[in-house]
Write a protein that holds these residues in place. Structure first.
Motif, PDB file in Angstrom:
ATOM      1  N   GLU A 271       0.795  -1.223   0.000  1.00  0.00           N
ATOM      2  CA  GLU A 271       0.000   0.000   0.000  1.00  0.00           C
ATOM      3  C   GLU A 271       0.840   1.292   0.000  1.00  0.00           C
ATOM      4  OE1 GLU A 271      -2.034   0.344   3.697  1.00  0.00           O
ATOM      5  OE2 GLU A 271      -2.858   2.321   3.186  1.00  0.00           O
ATOM      6  N   LEU A 272       1.879   1.335   0.825  1.00  0.00           N
ATOM      7  CA  LEU A 272       2.666   2.573   0.943  1.00  0.00           C
ATOM      8  C   LEU A 272       3.702   2.711  -0.161  1.00  0.00           C
ATOM      9  CD1 LEU A 272       3.311   2.592   4.814  1.00  0.00           C
ATOM     10  CD2 LEU A 272       1.592   3.923   3.556  1.00  0.00           C
ATOM     11  N   GLY A 273       3.926   1.637  -0.927  1.00  0.00           N
ATOM     12  CA  GLY A 273       4.919   1.679  -1.994  1.00  0.00           C
ATOM     13  C   GLY A 273       6.321   1.916  -1.461  1.00  0.00           C
ATOM     14  N   VAL A 302      20.610   6.929   3.183  1.00  0.00           N
ATOM     15  CA  VAL A 302      19.392   7.195   3.963  1.00  0.00           C
ATOM     16  C   VAL A 302      18.632   5.877   4.124  1.00  0.00           C
ATOM     17  CG1 VAL A 302      17.222   8.471   4.110  1.00  0.00           C
ATOM     18  CG2 VAL A 302      19.233   9.542   3.078  1.00  0.00           C
ATOM     19  N   ILE A 303      18.286   5.554   5.362  1.00  0.00           N
ATOM     20  CA  ILE A 303      17.559   4.313   5.649  1.00  0.00           C
ATOM     21  C   ILE A 303      16.079   4.641   5.841  1.00  0.00           C
ATOM     22  CG2 ILE A 303      17.556   2.198   7.022  1.00  0.00           C
ATOM     23  CD1 ILE A 303      20.284   2.678   6.002  1.00  0.00           C
ATOM     24  N   VAL A 304      15.244   3.786   5.239  1.00  0.00           N
ATOM     25  CA  VAL A 304      13.804   4.049   5.192  1.00  0.00           C
ATOM     26  C   VAL A 304      13.046   2.806   5.661  1.00  0.00           C
ATOM     27  CG1 VAL A 304      11.877   4.564   3.614  1.00  0.00           C
ATOM     28  CG2 VAL A 304      14.125   5.594   3.214  1.00  0.00           C
ATOM     29  N   CYS A 305      11.932   3.014   6.374  1.00  0.00           N
ATOM     30  CA  CYS A 305      11.012   1.901   6.680  1.00  0.00           C
ATOM     31  C   CYS A 305       9.591   2.437   6.706  1.00  0.00           C
ATOM     32  CB  CYS A 305      11.395   1.211   7.982  1.00  0.00           C
ATOM     33  SG  CYS A 305      11.077   2.202   9.456  1.00  0.00           S
ATOM     34  N   ARG A 306       8.708   1.757   7.438  1.00  0.00           N
ATOM     35  CA  ARG A 306       7.306   2.189   7.484  1.00  0.00           C
ATOM     36  C   ARG A 306       7.125   3.511   8.234  1.00  0.00           C
ATOM     37  NH1 ARG A 306       2.086   0.439   7.153  1.00  0.00           N
ATOM     38  NH2 ARG A 306       0.708   1.399   8.666  1.00  0.00           N
ATOM     39  N   SER A 307       7.645   3.556   9.474  1.00  0.00           N
ATOM     40  CA  SER A 307       7.364   4.713  10.329  1.00  0.00           C
ATOM     41  C   SER A 307       8.628   5.402  10.837  1.00  0.00           C
ATOM     42  CB  SER A 307       6.519   4.276  11.535  1.00  0.00           C
ATOM     43  OG  SER A 307       7.313   3.495  12.410  1.00  0.00           O
ATOM     44  N   GLY A 308       9.809   4.921  10.413  1.00  0.00           N
ATOM     45  CA  GLY A 308      11.051   5.556  10.851  1.00  0.00           C
ATOM     46  C   GLY A 308      11.655   4.947  12.099  1.00  0.00           C
ATOM     47  N   VAL A 309      11.112   3.814  12.544  1.00  0.00           N
ATOM     48  CA  VAL A 309      11.601   3.183  13.771  1.00  0.00           C
ATOM     49  C   VAL A 309      12.563   2.031  13.447  1.00  0.00           C
ATOM     50  CG1 VAL A 309      10.897   1.843  15.780  1.00  0.00           C
ATOM     51  CG2 VAL A 309       9.622   3.891  15.140  1.00  0.00           C
ATOM     52  N   LEU A 334       5.183   6.304   5.852  1.00  0.00           N
ATOM     53  CA  LEU A 334       3.893   6.879   6.264  1.00  0.00           C
ATOM     54  C   LEU A 334       3.897   8.385   6.024  1.00  0.00           C
ATOM     55  CD1 LEU A 334       3.117   5.010   9.613  1.00  0.00           C
ATOM     56  CD2 LEU A 334       1.673   5.005   7.574  1.00  0.00           C
ATOM     57  N   GLU A 335       4.941   9.059   6.512  1.00  0.00           N
ATOM     58  CA  GLU A 335       4.982  10.524   6.333  1.00  0.00           C
ATOM     59  C   GLU A 335       5.241  10.898   4.885  1.00  0.00           C
ATOM     60  OE1 GLU A 335       7.101  13.190   8.911  1.00  0.00           O
ATOM     61  OE2 GLU A 335       6.252  12.235  10.700  1.00  0.00           O
ATOM     62  N   TRP A 336       6.056  10.094   4.195  1.00  0.00           N
ATOM     63  CA  TRP A 336       6.333  10.373   2.781  1.00  0.00           C
ATOM     64  C   TRP A 336       5.021  10.343   1.987  1.00  0.00           C
ATOM     65  CZ3 TRP A 336      10.782  11.854   0.356  1.00  0.00           C
ATOM     66  CH2 TRP A 336      10.823  11.753  -1.043  1.00  0.00           C
ATOM     67  N   ASN A 337       4.194   9.332   2.260  1.00  0.00           N
ATOM     68  CA  ASN A 337       2.881   9.238   1.590  1.00  0.00           C
ATOM     69  C   ASN A 337       1.959  10.370   2.030  1.00  0.00           C
ATOM     70  OD1 ASN A 337       2.004   6.522  -0.048  1.00  0.00           O
ATOM     71  ND2 ASN A 337       3.769   6.136   1.281  1.00  0.00           N
ATOM     72  N   ASP A 338       1.950  10.654   3.340  1.00  0.00           N
ATOM     73  CA  ASP A 338       1.066  11.724   3.839  1.00  0.00           C
ATOM     74  C   ASP A 338       1.410  13.056   3.215  1.00  0.00           C
ATOM     75  OD1 ASP A 338      -0.263   9.882   5.372  1.00  0.00           O
ATOM     76  OD2 ASP A 338       0.583  10.515   7.305  1.00  0.00           O
ATOM     77  N   ALA A 339       2.691  13.248   2.863  1.00  0.00           N
ATOM     78  CA  ALA A 339       3.113  14.495   2.237  1.00  0.00           C
ATOM     79  C   ALA A 339       2.832  14.502   0.733  1.00  0.00           C
ATOM     80  CB  ALA A 339       4.610  14.716   2.504  1.00  0.00           C
TER      81      ALA A 339
END
Ligand code: FE2
Length: 345
Positions: A271-273, A302-309, A334-339
């Protein structure tokens, strides 16, 4: 409604079930008691539809993954929960149907960013947001005493006074309370303004829970074996953070960083791609793949995941292996998509 606490200890796990249809849900299961939950459910002839975590726990390993694997129960957590393999992401106002029961989700962050409470038939399962005569600490990473105060006073305390409160912990031998009692006499909240509550919570000076090092990052990543040696919490605190707009600007600059996505494959294409050009290395395999990244040791990563945790754990692991310019994408996909920023699936 059938409702029973199953641990008989300081950590509380609840089994709620529809007595007519025999469908059931478990709330906040402990990993070490999985067999007991399955036995009790079977004893009563219940079928487990859902295994719900009210938040990412820091003091015990979650039993949701084992329960899901062994019974087919679906794992439920809030949308901001960092872990992979969550079957149902919920947030404020969502309803889970368990036979004839309707479990209503309240979004009650503060103790953690991913806190939910579950309301069903006059009972409120409050997680660690509201305890009996107390509240869950708000000083872990992502905790927010102000949001916790708002959740308690604006959501929980507007429920009927006789609503029965079942918390995820109790250290004094209590079984339950009511909203009316907590509203009148909870020593943390009653008679306190939001500002007074924040001041109180920010000055509790509590030691970290005993099992936080072995529980928190395992629960955040659903890594349950010893394949990853998790970094110390102090190392996590030293990870350099990048916002989604920072990363957007770096990518647009023409010299984009190497972007490593540490989620699972189903999330990467889900879903979040994922970020265009990012490279998938699930967290569990990051330590063994670090050798392939040897030529990138001085590059910006830069390391990326679902929520940054999970990605903060990933960044700390690479820092520990001598990578020089590693950042964590704060808020993750999550924030990348929200933006509204571009993704690929
Ligand atoms: Fe907790």
């Amino acid at each position: 409604m059938f409702c029973r606490e199953l641990n008989r200890g300081k950590c509380k796990t609840y089994l709620v079930a529809c007595e007519r249809t025999r469908h059931a849900a478990v709330i906040d299961p402990l990993r070490e008691n999985t067999a007991r939950y399955i036995a009790v459910a079977a004893y009563h002839g219940f079928r487990l539809d859902y295994a719900i975590d009210t938040h990412t726990h820091a003091d015990h390993r979650s039993g949701t993954w084992d329960l899901a694997a062994l019974t087919g129960a679906r794992i439920v957590m809030e949308r901001y929960a960092p872990a992979p393999h969550v079957d149902v992401h919920v947030t404020q106002g969502d309803i889970l149907e368990v036979g004839d029961l309707r479990l209503k989700i309240l979004f009650t962050p503060g103790h953690t960013p991913d806190g939910i409470s579950v309301y069903v038939e006059g009972c409120l399962f409050t997680g660690d947001t509201l305890l009996i005569g107390g509240t869950g600490r708000a000083d872990f990473a992502g905790g927010d005493a102000g949001k916790q105060y708002d959740a308690i006073t604006n959501l929980m305390f507007t429920l009927p006074e006789d609503t029965v409160v079942f918390p995820a912990h109790d250290y004094r031998g209590n079984q339950s309370s009511t909203i009316g009692k907590e509203k009148a006499s909870n020593p943390r909240v009653a008679g306190r303004s939001r500002a007074e509550y924040i001041k109180l919570m920010n000055n509790l000076g509590l030691p970290l829970p005993d099992k936080i090092q072995e529980s928190l990052q395992s629960n955040q990543s659903a890594i349950e074996d010893d394949s990853v040696k998790f970094p110390d919490l102090a190392q996590l605190g030293n990870v350099h953070q990048l916002s989604v707009t920072d990363l957007r600007d770096r990518i647009a600059s023409g010299r984009p960083p190497l972007i490593i996505d540490v989620r699972e494959l189903d999330e990467y294409v889900g879903e979040l791609g994922h970020l265009p050009g990012s490279r998938l290395i699930p967290l569990k395999t990051l330590p063994t793949h670090a050798a392939d990244l040897e030529q990138n040791k001085s590059d910006e990563i830069v390391i990326v995941c679902r929520s940054g945790v999970r990605s903060a754990t990933g960044a700390a692991i690479l820092n520990g292996l001598g990578f020089e310019h590693v950042s964590n994408l704060r808020g993750g996909m999550l924030e990348w998509n929200d933006a509204g920023l571009p993704i690929e699936r």
